[in-house]
Design a protein around this motif. Structure first.
Motif, PDB file in Angstrom:
ATOM      1  N   MET A 161       0.811  -1.086   0.072  1.00 22.63           N
ATOM      2  CA  MET A 161      -0.079   0.015   0.008  1.00 22.63           C
ATOM      3  C   MET A 161       0.951   1.308   0.100  1.00 22.63           C
ATOM      4  SD  MET A 161      -3.022   1.101   2.662  1.00 22.63           S
ATOM      5  CE  MET A 161      -4.156  -0.188   1.923  1.00 22.63           C
ATOM      6  N   ALA A 162       0.746   1.960  -1.201  1.00 19.08           N
ATOM      7  CA  ALA A 162       1.878   3.408  -1.304  1.00 19.08           C
ATOM      8  C   ALA A 162       1.199   4.185  -0.416  1.00 19.08           C
ATOM      9  CB  ALA A 162       1.902   3.521  -2.675  1.00 19.08           C
ATOM     10  N   LYS A 163       2.127   5.370  -0.129  1.00 16.26           N
ATOM     11  CA  LYS A 163       1.659   6.596   0.631  1.00 16.26           C
ATOM     12  C   LYS A 163       0.593   7.051  -0.152  1.00 16.26           C
ATOM     13  CE  LYS A 163       3.448  10.942   2.372  1.00 16.26           C
ATOM     14  NZ  LYS A 163       4.651  11.609   2.821  1.00 16.26           N
ATOM     15  N   GLY A 164      -0.468   7.518   0.682  1.00  8.48           N
ATOM     16  CA  GLY A 164      -1.657   8.579  -0.125  1.00  8.48           C
ATOM     17  C   GLY A 164      -2.979   7.807   0.421  1.00  8.48           C
ATOM     18  N   LYS A 165      -3.975   8.033  -0.589  1.00  6.56           N
ATOM     19  CA  LYS A 165      -5.410   7.664  -0.333  1.00  6.56           C
ATOM     20  C   LYS A 165      -5.692   6.818  -1.536  1.00  6.56           C
ATOM     21  CE  LYS A 165      -9.750  10.208  -0.560  1.00  6.56           C
ATOM     22  NZ  LYS A 165     -10.214  11.536  -0.943  1.00  6.56           N
TER      23      LYS A 165
END
Length: 127
Positions: free
Chosen positions: A80-84
């Protein structure tokens, strides 16, 4: 991690579930905000007793694995990458009454101190 759950009917957010009727198709929208990159994130969304998922087949979808269960839906993200991130699931309402959803939790599998939770929601379904 932060997580937020919304119950939507026809793309309009319900006002605490007060405008729901038996037979409606609702969309459960989970919004997950990651403050850094994570590996192996598990999301557990506990449904109200009146909700039945449209698709009850487990499998990979859009970068995550979904596993619907009897009273909850589990989502597994390898990364899960940084962000929304937004995850949506469709459900049918199958009975009238007043119901309460369970909590919705996002947690890093191997570092459980990184987690987020949203509270329960009351859903009122009319006939």
């Amino acid at each position: 991690l932060k997580i937020k759950r919304e119950v939507m009917v026809d793309s309009v957010q319900s006002k605490n579930g007060k405008e729901l009727k038996v037979g409606d198709k609702v969309r459960i929208r989970l919004t997950i905000v990651a403050d850094r990159n994570y590996d192996f994130v598990q999301v557990v969304d506990k449904r109200a007793a009146c909700l039945e998922p449209v698709s009850q087949v487990s499998g990979y979808r859009r970068g995550y694995y979904i596993a619907p269960k009897d009273y909850m839906t589990n989502y597994y993200f390898d990364q899960m990458a940084k962000g929304k991130h937004v995850v949506e699931t469709e459900c049918y309402i199958d009975r009238a009454g007043v119901y309460q959803t369970g909590t919705c939790t996002a947690q890093c599998a191997y570092a459980p101190e990184y987690s987020g939770r949203t509270g329960a929601t009351v859903i009122q379904v009319d006939e």
